[in-house]
Design a protein around this motif. Structure first.
Motif, PDB file in Angstrom:
ATOM      1  N   SER A 131      19.344  38.102 -29.510  1.00 31.00           N
ATOM      2  CA  SER A 131      20.829  37.074 -30.075  1.00 31.00           C
ATOM      3  C   SER A 131      21.674  38.495 -30.335  1.00 31.00           C
ATOM      4  CB  SER A 131      20.330  36.711 -31.678  1.00 31.00           C
ATOM      5  OG  SER A 131      19.906  37.828 -32.381  1.00 31.00           O
ATOM      6  N   LYS A 132      22.728  38.051 -30.307  1.00 32.70           N
ATOM      7  CA  LYS A 132      23.879  38.862 -30.197  1.00 32.70           C
ATOM      8  C   LYS A 132      23.976  39.844 -31.570  1.00 32.70           C
ATOM      9  CE  LYS A 132      27.514  36.546 -27.289  1.00 32.70           C
ATOM     10  NZ  LYS A 132      28.771  36.260 -27.451  1.00 32.70           N
ATOM     11  N   GLY A 160      27.180  40.691 -25.509  1.00 33.98           N
ATOM     12  CA  GLY A 160      26.863  39.518 -25.175  1.00 33.98           C
ATOM     13  C   GLY A 160      25.852  39.678 -23.812  1.00 33.98           C
ATOM     14  N   ARG A 161      26.240  40.273 -22.799  1.00 33.00           N
ATOM     15  CA  ARG A 161      25.824  40.414 -21.618  1.00 33.00           C
ATOM     16  C   ARG A 161      24.241  41.342 -21.741  1.00 33.00           C
ATOM     17  NH1 ARG A 161      26.679  42.130 -16.051  1.00 33.00           N
ATOM     18  NH2 ARG A 161      24.667  41.682 -15.184  1.00 33.00           N
ATOM     19  N   GLY A 163      21.762  38.986 -23.333  1.00 30.35           N
ATOM     20  CA  GLY A 163      21.398  37.939 -22.718  1.00 30.35           C
ATOM     21  C   GLY A 163      20.322  38.556 -21.554  1.00 30.35           C
ATOM     22  N   GLU A 164      20.450  39.849 -21.078  1.00 28.30           N
ATOM     23  CA  GLU A 164      19.564  40.353 -20.340  1.00 28.30           C
ATOM     24  C   GLU A 164      18.274  40.856 -20.883  1.00 28.30           C
ATOM     25  OE1 GLU A 164      19.461  42.051 -17.173  1.00 28.30           O
ATOM     26  OE2 GLU A 164      21.373  40.827 -16.540  1.00 28.30           O
ATOM     27  N   SER A 189      17.225  38.902 -23.625  1.00 31.47           N
ATOM     28  CA  SER A 189      16.680  37.723 -24.502  1.00 31.47           C
ATOM     29  C   SER A 189      16.854  37.878 -26.117  1.00 31.47           C
ATOM     30  CB  SER A 189      15.445  37.401 -24.013  1.00 31.47           C
ATOM     31  OG  SER A 189      15.523  37.024 -22.749  1.00 31.47           O
TER      32      SER A 189
END
Length: 200
Positions: A44-45, A35-36, A39-40, A42
């Motif tokens: 999707s998981k 997840g982290r 996000g970094e 941009s």
């Protein structure tokens, strides 16, 4: 929507690993999560999971990439020197230059990972331990060459030389980062050279 080529997937995986190495050098491998990192980057998981499978596989890929950075910065330049004392001296110089360069924002990656996993069993512990053993083996072999050539005293244990160099580099990295000691790496280089019987 067209499928991405294998080369595109490999490139995006390499980019994700590179970003994760930089993050993990500061926050540790346990700070790296799907997840982290998604996000970094941009992303999707699900896209990131598709490239690695799970968190542990991602962490192991990050560790391997960090080891490759170290190898490129320290071993490959020094490997051109003559085996033995000349190569050990080149390793020391490349090692200190690597620590000064900020290749890893958090200092020595393997030192950080060693502390993080020294008492935590599992695949990552085993990977870190194997990496340290390989490097100690390289240093020991070079010290053995140096002793055989008469460049180190006959009673100097090559394994002791390897242990001292590794310990000094790890301690110097920590002192420079944790204590803000700007002279730590200068002292580390001088101590490493003394361990090889060289003038600082």
């Amino acid at each position: 929507m067209p499928r991405r080529s294998a080369a595109d997937v490999a490139d995006s995986r390499a980019s994700a690993v590179s970003a994760a190495v930089d993050l993990a050098s500061v926050e540790g491998l346990e700070g790296i999560t799907i997840g982290r990192l998604a996000g970094e980057l941009s992303m999707s998981k699900s896209g990131l999971i598709g490239r690695f499978g799970d968190k542990e596989a991602l962490q192991r890929a990050v560790l391997q990439a960090a080891i490759e950075r170290f190898t490129d910065a320290v071993w490959r330049p020094a490997s051109a020197a003559e085996p033995g004392l000349a190569r050990l001296e080149a390793i020391v110089d490349a090692w200190i230059a690597h620590l000064r360069s900020g290749v890893f924002r958090g200092g020595c990656f393997v030192t950080t990972a060693s502390v993080e996993y020294d008492a935590r069993p599992g695949p990552l512990h085993d990977d870190v331990a194997a990496a340290v053993r390989r490097w100690l083996g390289v240093l020991t072999a070079e010290a053995q060459h140096a002793r055989d050539a008469g460049d180190l005293p006959p009673d100097r244990d090559p394994a002791d030389v390897a242990f001292e160099l590794h310990s000094l580099a790890s301690g110097g990295s920590v002192a420079g980062r944790l204590l803000g000691d700007d002279a730590a790496l200068d002292r580390t280089r001088a101590a490493m050279r003394r361990a090889l019987g060289l003038l600082p």
